[in-house]
Design a protein around this motif. Structure first.
Motif, PDB file in Angstrom:
ATOM      1  N   THR A 259      36.572 -75.970  -2.677  1.00  0.00           N
ATOM      2  CA  THR A 259      37.085 -74.942  -1.767  1.00  0.00           C
ATOM      3  C   THR A 259      36.689 -75.252  -0.330  1.00  0.00           C
ATOM      4  N   ALA A 260      35.439 -75.647  -0.116  1.00  0.00           N
ATOM      5  CA  ALA A 260      34.960 -75.953   1.234  1.00  0.00           C
ATOM      6  C   ALA A 260      35.763 -77.099   1.847  1.00  0.00           C
ATOM      7  N   ARG A 261      36.007 -78.145   1.088  1.00  0.00           N
ATOM      8  CA  ARG A 261      36.762 -79.285   1.621  1.00  0.00           C
ATOM      9  C   ARG A 261      38.167 -78.865   2.035  1.00  0.00           C
ATOM     10  N   ALA A 262      38.807 -78.023   1.223  1.00  0.00           N
ATOM     11  CA  ALA A 262      40.150 -77.540   1.562  1.00  0.00           C
ATOM     12  C   ALA A 262      40.118 -76.688   2.825  1.00  0.00           C
ATOM     13  N   LYS A 263      39.115 -75.830   2.955  1.00  0.00           N
ATOM     14  CA  LYS A 263      39.019 -74.973   4.139  1.00  0.00           C
ATOM     15  C   LYS A 263      38.692 -75.783   5.393  1.00  0.00           C
ATOM     16  N   VAL A 264      37.813 -76.766   5.266  1.00  0.00           N
ATOM     17  CA  VAL A 264      37.471 -77.628   6.401  1.00  0.00           C
ATOM     18  C   VAL A 264      38.719 -78.401   6.850  1.00  0.00           C
ATOM     19  N   ALA A 265      39.474 -78.922   5.904  1.00  0.00           N
ATOM     20  CA  ALA A 265      40.707 -79.649   6.237  1.00  0.00           C
ATOM     21  C   ALA A 265      41.717 -78.712   6.907  1.00  0.00           C
ATOM     22  N   ALA A 266      41.893 -77.509   6.361  1.00  0.00           N
ATOM     23  CA  ALA A 266      42.837 -76.544   6.941  1.00  0.00           C
ATOM     24  C   ALA A 266      42.426 -76.143   8.356  1.00  0.00           C
ATOM     25  N   ALA A 267      41.133 -76.148   8.626  1.00  0.00           N
ATOM     26  CA  ALA A 267      40.631 -75.808   9.961  1.00  0.00           C
ATOM     27  C   ALA A 267      40.716 -76.986  10.927  1.00  0.00           C
ATOM     28  N   GLY A 268      41.101 -78.152  10.402  1.00  0.00           N
ATOM     29  CA  GLY A 268      41.211 -79.339  11.244  1.00  0.00           C
ATOM     30  C   GLY A 268      39.869 -79.930  11.646  1.00  0.00           C
ATOM     31  N   LEU A 269      38.860 -79.740  10.783  1.00  0.00           N
ATOM     32  CA  LEU A 269      37.505 -80.175  11.140  1.00  0.00           C
ATOM     33  C   LEU A 269      36.887 -81.227  10.213  1.00  0.00           C
ATOM     34  N   PRO A 270      37.681 -81.968   9.441  1.00  0.00           N
ATOM     35  CA  PRO A 270      37.030 -82.931   8.541  1.00  0.00           C
ATOM     36  C   PRO A 270      36.278 -84.035   9.261  1.00  0.00           C
ATOM     37  N   GLY A 271      36.585 -84.326  10.512  1.00  0.00           N
ATOM     38  CA  GLY A 271      35.860 -85.334  11.266  1.00  0.00           C
ATOM     39  C   GLY A 271      34.530 -84.839  11.804  1.00  0.00           C
ATOM     40  N   ARG A 272      34.298 -83.509  11.767  1.00  0.00           N
ATOM     41  CA  ARG A 272      33.070 -82.934  12.323  1.00  0.00           C
ATOM     42  C   ARG A 272      32.178 -82.290  11.281  1.00  0.00           C
ATOM     43  N   ILE A 273      32.714 -82.115  10.076  1.00  0.00           N
ATOM     44  CA  ILE A 273      31.934 -81.502   8.993  1.00  0.00           C
ATOM     45  C   ILE A 273      31.973 -82.432   7.793  1.00  0.00           C
ATOM     46  N   THR A 274      30.796 -82.814   7.317  1.00  0.00           N
ATOM     47  CA  THR A 274      30.676 -83.683   6.145  1.00  0.00           C
ATOM     48  C   THR A 274      30.002 -82.898   5.035  1.00  0.00           C
ATOM     49  N   LEU A 275      30.560 -82.974   3.838  1.00  0.00           N
ATOM     50  CA  LEU A 275      30.058 -82.210   2.696  1.00  0.00           C
ATOM     51  C   LEU A 275      29.605 -83.143   1.577  1.00  0.00           C
ATOM     52  N   ALA A 276      28.618 -82.689   0.808  1.00  0.00           N
ATOM     53  CA  ALA A 276      28.124 -83.476  -0.328  1.00  0.00           C
ATOM     54  C   ALA A 276      27.573 -82.541  -1.402  1.00  0.00           C
ATOM     55  N   GLN A 277      27.633 -83.014  -2.635  1.00  0.00           N
ATOM     56  CA  GLN A 277      27.080 -82.250  -3.753  1.00  0.00           C
ATOM     57  C   GLN A 277      25.634 -82.688  -3.971  1.00  0.00           C
ATOM     58  N   ALA A 278      24.733 -81.706  -4.009  1.00  0.00           N
ATOM     59  CA  ALA A 278      23.322 -82.008  -4.224  1.00  0.00           C
ATOM     60  C   ALA A 278      22.569 -80.738  -4.569  1.00  0.00           C
ATOM     61  N   ASP A 279      21.396 -80.925  -5.126  1.00  0.00           N
ATOM     62  CA  ASP A 279      20.480 -79.837  -5.464  1.00  0.00           C
ATOM     63  C   ASP A 279      19.655 -79.508  -4.227  1.00  0.00           C
ATOM     64  N   ALA A 280      19.629 -78.262  -3.827  1.00  0.00           N
ATOM     65  CA  ALA A 280      18.919 -77.831  -2.623  1.00  0.00           C
ATOM     66  C   ALA A 280      17.433 -78.146  -2.668  1.00  0.00           C
ATOM     67  N   ALA A 281      16.875 -78.209  -3.852  1.00  0.00           N
ATOM     68  CA  ALA A 281      15.433 -78.436  -3.995  1.00  0.00           C
ATOM     69  C   ALA A 281      15.066 -79.908  -4.072  1.00  0.00           C
ATOM     70  N   ASP A 282      16.059 -80.785  -4.194  1.00  0.00           N
ATOM     71  CA  ASP A 282      15.757 -82.201  -4.376  1.00  0.00           C
ATOM     72  C   ASP A 282      16.969 -83.039  -3.974  1.00  0.00           C
TER      73      ASP A 282
END
Length: 180
Positions: free
Chosen positions: A48-71
């Motif tokens: 969902t985040a990737r789709a929203k970032v793309a729709a906002a025209g910001l994929p070049g300024r926002i990078t997303l990754a899957q990870a555990d917050a504690a490690d």
């Protein structure tokens, strides 16, 4: 919290538990000269985040990754060891090892950077009927306000030789904390 990020051009911001990317999009619009990164353990949230970032025209300024917050390894995920700002927005109350996540967030905060937390409070200033009903509603969604968040933030700041600031907002509805 986004308005108070106080970012210099080229600053880096990591949101831990970025969910659908709403905060990252708002922050990227408010601070156009900064770079934004988000991680979440949920693949569905990141889709969902990737789709929203793309729709906002910001994929070049926002990078997303899957990870555990504690490690997580920020270098492996983003190619960056430390961030100017690390933000937790209504996430610690949903992360079972929340103390470890907070420690990890501070560990990846630059020496002159700031860690910022906004999360549910314990509703201490509200009538008992509200507090009981609201906390029960939050539990339904596996959300547990961290009653000792202020103490944990103060302890981590002391160990890291930094300054902590914590305050209850709106009668204890929320808690805001920073380590700088």
């Amino acid at each position: 919290m986004i308005d108070r990020l106080d970012l210099q051009p080229g600053a880096t911001v990591l949101e831990v538990g970025c969910g659908t990317g709403r905060n990252l999009i708002r922050a990227a619009r408010a601070w156009p000269d900064a770079r934004f990164y988000g991680l979440d353990i949920s693949a569905a949230m990141l889709t969902t985040a990737r789709a929203k970032v793309a729709a906002a025209g910001l994929p070049g300024r926002i990078t997303l990754a899957q990870a555990d917050a504690a490690d997580f390894d920020p270098v492996a995920l983003f190619g960056i060891a430390r961030f100017d700002r690390v933000v937790f927005s209504y996430t610690l109350s949903m992360i079972p090892p929340w103390r470890a996540a907070l420690q990890q967030g501070l560990a990846v905060t630059a020496a002159n950077g700031r860690l910022a937390v906004m999360d549910f409070g314990t509703q201490g200033g509200w009538p008992a009927w509200w507090r009981t009903a609201f906390l029960a509603w939050l539990r339904h969604f596996d959300v547990t306000p961290r009653a000792d968040l202020a103490e944990e933030v103060a302890s981590l700041a002391t160990l890291a030789n930094r300054q902590a600031d914590t305050r209850a907002l709106w009668g204890g509805y929320a808690c805001e904390a920073t380590i700088a």
